[in-house]
Design a protein around this motif. Structure first.
Motif, PDB file in Angstrom:
ATOM      1  N   TYR A  10     -20.794  17.014  11.969  1.00 25.19           N
ATOM      2  CA  TYR A  10     -20.667  18.200  11.122  1.00 25.19           C
ATOM      3  C   TYR A  10     -20.251  19.397  11.954  1.00 25.19           C
ATOM      4  N   GLY A  11     -19.299  20.163  11.410  1.00 33.74           N
ATOM      5  CA  GLY A  11     -18.914  21.363  12.149  1.00 33.74           C
ATOM      6  C   GLY A  11     -17.915  22.208  11.396  1.00 33.74           C
ATOM      7  N   GLY A  12     -17.711  23.410  11.905  1.00 32.25           N
ATOM      8  CA  GLY A  12     -16.871  24.405  11.230  1.00 32.25           C
ATOM      9  C   GLY A  12     -15.393  24.090  11.292  1.00 32.25           C
ATOM     10  N   ALA A  13     -14.995  23.339  12.322  1.00 31.07           N
ATOM     11  CA  ALA A  13     -13.596  22.976  12.532  1.00 31.07           C
ATOM     12  C   ALA A  13     -12.741  24.202  12.830  1.00 31.07           C
ATOM     13  N   ASN A  14     -11.527  24.236  12.270  1.00 31.49           N
ATOM     14  CA  ASN A  14     -10.548  25.161  12.831  1.00 31.49           C
ATOM     15  C   ASN A  14     -10.317  26.407  12.018  1.00 31.49           C
ATOM     16  N   TRP A  15     -10.815  27.525  12.513  1.00 33.70           N
ATOM     17  CA  TRP A  15     -10.515  28.821  11.933  1.00 33.70           C
ATOM     18  C   TRP A  15     -10.876  29.868  12.958  1.00 33.70           C
ATOM     19  N   ALA A  16     -10.215  30.990  12.863  1.00 33.42           N
ATOM     20  CA  ALA A  16     -10.516  32.137  13.713  1.00 33.42           C
ATOM     21  C   ALA A  16     -10.582  31.784  15.193  1.00 33.42           C
ATOM     22  N   CYS A  17      -9.748  30.902  15.629  1.00 30.25           N
ATOM     23  CA  CYS A  17      -9.636  30.667  17.059  1.00 30.25           C
ATOM     24  C   CYS A  17     -10.936  30.212  17.685  1.00 30.25           C
ATOM     25  N   ARG A  18     -11.361  29.026  17.360  1.00 29.93           N
ATOM     26  CA  ARG A  18     -12.637  28.572  17.889  1.00 29.93           C
ATOM     27  C   ARG A  18     -12.597  27.168  18.466  1.00 29.93           C
ATOM     28  N   GLY A  19     -11.448  26.492  18.386  1.00 30.89           N
ATOM     29  CA  GLY A  19     -11.355  25.089  18.800  1.00 30.89           C
ATOM     30  C   GLY A  19     -11.713  24.883  20.264  1.00 30.89           C
ATOM     31  N   ALA A  20     -11.023  25.590  21.143  1.00 33.17           N
ATOM     32  CA  ALA A  20     -11.244  25.388  22.575  1.00 33.17           C
ATOM     33  C   ALA A  20     -12.582  25.980  22.987  1.00 33.17           C
ATOM     34  N   GLY A  21     -12.867  27.176  22.505  1.00 30.44           N
ATOM     35  CA  GLY A  21     -14.053  27.889  22.958  1.00 30.44           C
ATOM     36  C   GLY A  21     -15.336  27.234  22.486  1.00 30.44           C
ATOM     37  N   ILE A  22     -15.423  26.908  21.223  1.00 31.19           N
ATOM     38  CA  ILE A  22     -16.657  26.344  20.675  1.00 31.19           C
ATOM     39  C   ILE A  22     -16.600  24.821  20.706  1.00 31.19           C
ATOM     40  N   GLY A  23     -15.520  24.263  20.155  1.00 28.50           N
ATOM     41  CA  GLY A  23     -15.382  22.804  20.161  1.00 28.50           C
ATOM     42  C   GLY A  23     -15.332  22.271  21.582  1.00 28.50           C
ATOM     43  N   GLY A  24     -14.633  22.987  22.434  1.00 29.80           N
ATOM     44  CA  GLY A  24     -14.500  22.554  23.827  1.00 29.80           C
ATOM     45  C   GLY A  24     -15.842  22.549  24.536  1.00 29.80           C
ATOM     46  N   GLU A  25     -16.618  23.612  24.340  1.00 30.33           N
ATOM     47  CA  GLU A  25     -17.936  23.692  24.977  1.00 30.33           C
ATOM     48  C   GLU A  25     -18.846  22.568  24.472  1.00 30.33           C
ATOM     49  N   THR A  26     -18.728  22.272  23.189  1.00 32.52           N
ATOM     50  CA  THR A  26     -19.547  21.212  22.604  1.00 32.52           C
ATOM     51  C   THR A  26     -19.266  19.886  23.297  1.00 32.52           C
ATOM     52  N   ALA A  27     -17.992  19.568  23.436  1.00 36.69           N
ATOM     53  CA  ALA A  27     -17.614  18.312  24.071  1.00 36.69           C
ATOM     54  C   ALA A  27     -18.013  18.316  25.547  1.00 36.69           C
ATOM     55  N   PHE A  28     -17.883  19.490  26.144  1.00 38.61           N
ATOM     56  CA  PHE A  28     -18.249  19.646  27.562  1.00 38.61           C
ATOM     57  C   PHE A  28     -19.713  19.256  27.780  1.00 38.61           C
TER      58      PHE A  28
END
Ligand SMILES: Cc1cc2nc3c(=O)[nH]c(=O)nc-3n(C[C@H](O)[C@H](O)[C@H](O)COP(=O)(O)OP(=O)(O)OC[C@H]3O[C@@H](n4cnc5c(N)ncnc54)[C@H](O)[C@@H]3O)c2cc1C
Ligand code: FES
Ligand code: FES
Lengths: 173, 791, 294
Positions: free
Chosen positions: B544-562
């Protein structure tokens, strides 16, 4: 008037015989009847270039003709060009340069690039941009596409570029 | 700095490298799978009867001829679908006092914009559905049309939503410091009125959806070209009353989105109901004409603004009055006021003045809705600020670089809170400005400009600084009551053969999500990135997640995967340590081998650890239970947003006889924090900048007085094409955010944020010697010729 | 955006095509390159019952010269205008205008005859037939006839073609040694229909204009000849004065449409600027040698 009529043509080197409604566009025929969904549609009026295919070797918009008009002709789509490796170097250059994002315009870009390079083996950037003037891309900003075509022209002419290699940190500082 | 990162000499170090996108190969071969391409068994096709009027009462609807046509399965009206679907309202609690009327999939009593869907037809093919749609007869009684933002607010104006009693949706005042005093003290003052045309996203793949309702299981599967699968799972579930767990939204390959594909569209909502009514999968693909009529539009602002400065050019204060028209409803679920809100809050963001007042009025009109599209509000705030500061500079004889240097927020001022309440962790304005100055070789351009002017050639140089909002926390939508998640999730697992599978909630629309996630996971685990498979876009599969809006893929999604990959590595090492009878801390993973951390000597293959874990756990000590799948969720905690910054330069030539503008060069210097893949960042910035340049010169939805869209086709709405667009030079500065270990912020909107501002400043620089000035985009030949007094 | 249903008939015989049209009793429509007709059908702006595909009729193809006349078959594709040596030599104005017609793939399909028969006032080639003093060959069941380009374009999308007639060829007087021609247009984007465009073809004695034809596109409901401007410079050298007289005279020649986005005043202004630039180029004796084709 929704009667179907028989057509026979060659698509990607294979003989195809089908019954179609005369009003079925070549694009819809390829996508729906033959499931060649590599050819896309973005406007259905000749303004975006997503639907380009080769008709008897020339780039044409498959949204601007009906399938019945292609009776007796040879049609080639991105799937066919890929299969017979006619555009392998262009595809590789696009991949190296990241000349696509969503990929929806890509088949059309490849068909244009293929035809352009067959007409003009040493196009300038300006000529490439002119050749691409009917191909809309909302994602890339075009530059990487132009770069890719330049690099293919160079390598076909024997001036092998080191393939735009994944750089160390690119231009980052 | 995050020292563990960015060391490119380590094995499997991918973060910071320009690696290619594995999934692009499939797209290059014509093997993408977009919703547009999909065909399901027994699938039917929908077409819509649309209102020809911008504002009218629906007197009667006759569907009999259409329903009787062979091949037609269903003709549904608004009343039919209202029995299944609850109405929705596009407001959010944190926009206090905001108004908007309830909406339903199809219009029932009246239509409020030209192109609004009134009747749905479902048939065996799209062509048949269109044939039948032509047979539906709808009788209308025309009402007064509201298009003008001033008339809309006048006493006695036609009210679009009588239940609200007003055409005003929302107002906001943001005030800080003492603005009036600042203007009294100022030595110079510049005022201007800016107009920003309506434009729209024009993704090459139009909106596309297939709804497949299976009544025997009460299960709804929706194949949807969307940026936000979970948001739609929630909405379809709540508005159609289907259990959440039985709604599956799948987003396969998507042909562009840019913020346009995360709003609720009436047709899309309708299609779900049409599938429920027919019991068959129903497909709807907006054709291009429908896209122009029904996709959200954006911008459409008139901004009156003034700025004042002291005699040395220090800005003292700024006043802003933004009036924006949003269509007849506020869009759902993100509303149509976010853009205006960001406009009045982003004004002057790079600069350190403290006295500010921003007024916002959001007005209803009889046009299609506006809402979030790439760089929401940024281009407007940026154009106004950057044009005014140039004006102050011109008044005081200060060069554009100099006036900015005197006013930017400097390194010693962070953390910094803007007068509108934005908190900046750390930005890099000085470095960016200096870099642009050097890279564009500004002195040479000035010299050349002067020489050419003598020959009657008018070139102009424009620059524009920007601040971009990225990595939004729940402060963005969550606090307003919207069920829009600001967290993201990642599931990472080692497969029995030692490969890696990673499921993430953020999606892929070509920006390279799958690639960067692969880079992050591979680097953190110590495996070859070729062995990492990333899966996105399916609510039955991905977390579950917010996915893609307002420029968050790398910053939030990336940190999550990290973080997920780090956890998984610990788990792998724990098992390996048990097998090797070593300490986990003495081990590391490199190239999918467990090695001695100190010497790098290979101890055991990752695949062997996986084999033992999955098939021979009997050989492991009793207290070792291998956990080779890890799930992790992350939501921003520190700053409410991670702001990024940068500056753009634009060099143009204006043909002062014809009003045609030629783009010669564009430079972008940007700082999006940690760069995971420079090539992909460059492409985001380029594509974004081109959208800003399109807005500057070409794009505008033109309406006539009766509320008809006059250029709603791809031949008439001018998108930027290859021939007119320049090559763009991109430079990076990296100021990672300390809120995350990865340090990445967003970069998707940076290009769009300032491109039109820089272009407008460049054009104004070019025509300044002729005493001309424009404050409106797009800068069409006619507008320029008028400014030049030629026509 | 799917066309309404229709019947399709393809033939290689001109006679069959004419008869098919006749039998369709007003419900037939010829299809050549389809680059204008097909989108119009997809948008349901037009819905004929029968499409008669004339694109395979041999007698409508080919480019040939006899004496001082170049015969260009109606099915000649726009792309051939860029590659044919006969066109480059004998009808260079077409060569110069061709890069501005749409985009490469549309030029691969679109036909010369199609664009003339359609007579879009913003299309390049119809206006050029005026500048070149071309003549049209037309076939009907009653036989064949010819008619001059002058007078052929009658109103918005309205020509001298009678229902059922097929345009078979365009005859162009061959370009002479003392002739010069130039073309240019102002379009927002490459390949777009222009805000204004013009082609000029003249015969020069020394540097004096003996005869000249100036044809405009996008400034009226038909392609237009600028006869007053022509008269203003005939017999004169293309001096700055002469050029500004021609620009002034355009007011009597053109009748641009007025709308919000492109006011009539602006189009008139642009037409004058464009004419000034074209005549300036034309005044250069070596203008035919410059590679103006961009
Ligand atoms: C996106 C786009 C951009 C374009 N841009 C331009 C541009 O910039 N400039 C420009 O000039 N054109 C432009 N075109 C139009 C293009 O040049 C067309 O090819 C041309 O107008 C029509 O030629 P056709 O052969 O395709 O005709 P068709 O579409 O087949 O037919 C057009 C009409 O002419 C009739 N017709 C055709 N041939 C004959 C004949 N021999 N005798 C009698 N009637 C006939 C048909 O019945 C039909 O009514 C553009 C088209 C598109 C789709
Ligand atoms: S779909 Fe054919 S050009 Fe757009
Ligand atoms: S890559 Fe998306 S449209 Fe070109």
């Amino acid at each position: 008037m929704n009667e179907r009529v028989p057509i026979e043509l060659e698509v990607n080197g294979e003989a195809v015989a089908k019954y179609v409604e005369p009003r079925l566009s070549l694009a819809d025929f390829l996508r729906e009847e033959l499931e060649l969904t590599g050819t896309h549609q973005g406007c259905e009026m000749g303004a975006c270039g997503a639907c380009l295919v080769l008709l008897n070797g020339k780039a044409v918009h498959s949204c601007l003709m009906f399938a019945v008009q292609a009776h007796g002709d040879h049609v080639e789509t991105v799937e066919g060009l890929s299969q017979r490796k006619a555009i392998a170097d262009i595809q590789q250059a696009f991949h190296n340069n990241n000349a696509l994002q969503c990929g929806f315009c890509t088949a059309g870009m490849l068909v244009t690039a293929h035809e352009l390079l067959s007409r003009n083996t040493t196009p300038t950037r300006h000529e490439i941009r002119d050749g691409l003037s009917g191909n809309y891309c909302r994602c890339t900003g075009y530059q990487a596409i132009v770069d890719s075509i330049v690099s293919v022209a160079r390598s076909r002419a024997g001036n092998v570029d080191t393939p735009a290699s994944p750089g160390e940190r690119g231009t980052a500082s | 700095m995050n020292n563990a990162l960015g060391k490119l000499d380590r094995p499997n170090s991918y973060i910071g490298r320009s690696v290619t996108r594995p999934n692009a190969k499939r797209l290059l071969a014509g093997k993408g799978r977009y919703v547009t391409d999909m065909k399901l068994p027994r699938m039917l096709h929908a077409a819509f009867v649309r209102s020809p009027y911008a504002h009218a009462k629906i007197m009667s609807i006759d569907i009999s001829a259409a329903a009787a046509m062979p091949g037609v399965h269903l003709v549904a009206t608004g009343a039919d679908l209202a029995k299944l679907c609850k109405p929705w309202v596009g407001t959010l609690d944190h926009f206090r006092g905001m108004k908007s009327s309830p909406q339903l999939p199809l219009a029932i009593d009246k239509v409020v914009w030209a192109g609004q869907a009134v009747v749905a037809v479902v048939a065996q093919s799209r062509a048949l559905a269109e044939d039948a749609a032509e047979l539906v007869e709808v009788a209308y009684e025309e009402l007064g049309v509201v298009t003008d933002i001033d008339l809309a607010r006048q006493e006695g104006s036609e009210i679009i939503n009588p239940d609200l009693g007003t055409n005003l949706s929302f107002t906001l005042k943001v005030e800080s410091g003492d603005v009036e005093a600042a203007f009294k003290d100022g030595a110079v003052e510049i005022e201007d009125v800016f107009h920003f045309g309506r434009h729209t996203a024009v993704t090459l793949e139009p909106r596309a959806i297939i709804a497949d309702y299976n009544s025997s299981e009460e299960q709804l599967t929706v194949h949807h070209a969307t940026q936000t699968p979970y948001q739609f799972q929630d909405l379809y579930s709540r508005y159609y009353g289907i259990a959440e767990s039985r709604v599956r939204v799948v987003a396969p390959d998507i042909g562009g989105s840019f913020g346009m594909k995360l709003h609720v569209y009436h047709e899309d909502m309708a299609v779900v109901g049409l599938s429920m009514l027919t019991g068959r999968p129903v497909k709807y693909v907006a054709d291009r004409m429908e896209s122009f009529l029904s996709d959200i539009h954006a911008r459409d602002h008139r901004v009156t603004s003034s700025m004042t400065a002291d005699a040395s050019g220090n800005i003292l204060g700024m006043k802003v009055d933004d009036v924006t028209a949003i269509g007849a409803f506020s869009s759902f679920p993100r509303t149509s006021v976010v853009e205006g809100n960001q406009v009045v809050r982003l004004m002057g963001a790079p600069y350190r003045f403290r006295n500010y007042r921003g007024d916002l009025s959001v007005v209803f009109q009889n046009k299609v809705q506006t809402s979030q599209y790439r760089a929401v509000g940024h281009p407007i705030a940026c154009s106004v600020t950057e044009s005014l500061i140039d004006g102050i500079g011109r008044r005081l004889g200060l060069d554009p670089f100099e006036i900015r240097r005197r006013n930017i927020i400097t390194q010693d001022m962070y953390p910094y809170t803007s007068p509108t309440g934005y908190k900046f962790e750390r930005l890099s304005h000085e470095v960016c400005l200096d870099k642009l100055h050097a890279e564009m070789d500004y002195p040479r351009l000035l010299k050349q400009q002067e020489e050419l002017r003598a020959k009657g050639v008018y070139r102009g140089i424009g620059i524009a600084m920007f601040v971009e909002i990225t990595n939004p926390s729940p402060a963005f939508y969550g606090v307003g009551g919207a069920r829009i998640s600001s967290q993201d999730g990642a599931i990472v697992k080692i497969t029995p053969s030692g490969e890696v599978q990673c499921l993430v909630s953020i999606g892929e629309h070509g920006q390279g999500t799958e690639t960067i996630i692969g880079q992050i996971v591979a680097e953190n685990l110590g495996v070859d990135r070729e062995t990492v498979r990333v899966i996105t876009g399916d609510t039955d599969v991905t977390p579950y997640g917010g996915a893609n809006w307002a420029c968050r893929g790398a910053g939030i999604g990336g940190e999550t995967a990290f973080q997920a990959a780090k956890k998984l590595k610990q788990n792998v090492l724990a098992v390996a340590a048990a097998i090797l009878q070593a300490k986990p801390s003495d081990l590391d993973i490199q190239n999918a081998q467990i090695v001695d951390a100190g010497t790098g000597n290979i101890r055991i293959a990752l695949s062997e650890v996986a084999r033992i874990s999955y098939f021979r756990s009997d050989t492991l000590p009793d207290d070792v239970s291998p956990q080779l799948t890890v799930a992790h969720h992350y939501s921003p905690k520190g700053y409410p947003f991670a702001f990024t910054n940068g500056v753009q330069g634009c060099h143009v030539e204006v043909d002062v006889e014809t009003g045609f503008v030629r783009l010669i060069d564009v430079w972008v210097v940007e700082d999006c924090g940690r760069i995971i893949n420079p090539m992909l960042v460059n492409e985001q910035v380029r594509g974004g900048a081109i959208q800003g340049l399109g807005a500057a010169l070409f794009e505008e939805c033109r309406y006539g007085e009766t509320g008809q869209l006059e250029n709603g086709s791809l031949a008439d709405y001018l998108v930027p094409m290859a021939y007119e667009m320049p090559d763009i030079k991109i430079f990076h500065v990296e100021t990672p955010t300390r809120d995350t270990e990865l340090g990445a912020k967003g970069c998707g909107e940076a290009g769009t944020a300032a491109a039109s501002a820089a272009a407008m400043n460049a054009v104004n620089d070019a025509i300044a010697p002729l005493g001309a000035h424009v404050s409106q985009i797009p800068m069409t030949p006619q507008r320029l010729l008028r400014a030049l007094g030629k026509v | 955006m799917k066309a309404r249903a229709f019947k399709y008939f393809r033939t290689q015989s001109l006679e069959d095509a004419l008869q098919a049209f006749d039998r369709a009793g007003g419900e037939g429509c010829y299809l050549a390159g389809g680059q204008s007709l097909v989108p119009s059908l997809s948008l349901r702006l037009q819905a004929p019952e029968l499409l008669i595909d004339i694109s395979r009729i041999e007698s409508l193809t080919g480019i040939s010269r006899s004496g001082n006349v170049l015969r260009v078959g109606a099915l000649t594709r726009h792309a051939e205008m860029l590659t044919s040596p006969e066109i480059a030599r004998h009808a260079p104005l077409l060569r110069r205008a061709a890069p501005f017609v749409a985009h490469p793939a549309i030029r691969n399909m679109g036909t010369f005859g199609g664009t003339i028969a359609l007579a879009d006032p913003s299309a390049e080639f119809p206006a050029m037939t005026l500048a070149m003093d071309a003549e049209f060959e037309i076939a009907s069941l009653a036989g064949t006839r010819t008619t001059k380009a002058d007078g052929f374009f009658r109103g918005l999308f309205e020509t001298g073609l009678q229902p059922g007639e097929i345009l078979t060829a365009i005859n162009i007087p061959c370009f002479g040694n003392a002739d010069r021609c130039v073309f240019d247009e102002l379009a927002r984007r490459r390949g777009d229909y222009a805000l204004v465009g013009a082609g000029v073809q003249g015969n020069f004695a020394q540097d004096l204009v003996s005869t000249i034809r100036i044809a405009f596109l996008s400034v009226g409901s038909t392609p237009l000849r600028a006869r007053h401007a022509e008269a203003a410079i005939t017999g004169r050298a293309l001096s700055a004065d002469a050029i500004s007289d021609a620009q002034a005279a355009l007011g009597d020649d053109l009748d641009p449409e007025d709308n919000e986005e492109t006011s009539a005043t602006m189009r008139m202004h642009l037409a004058r600027v464009l004419l000034g630039r074209l005549l300036g180029r034309l005044s250069q004796p070596d203008c035919m040698r410059q590679d103006e084709v961009t």
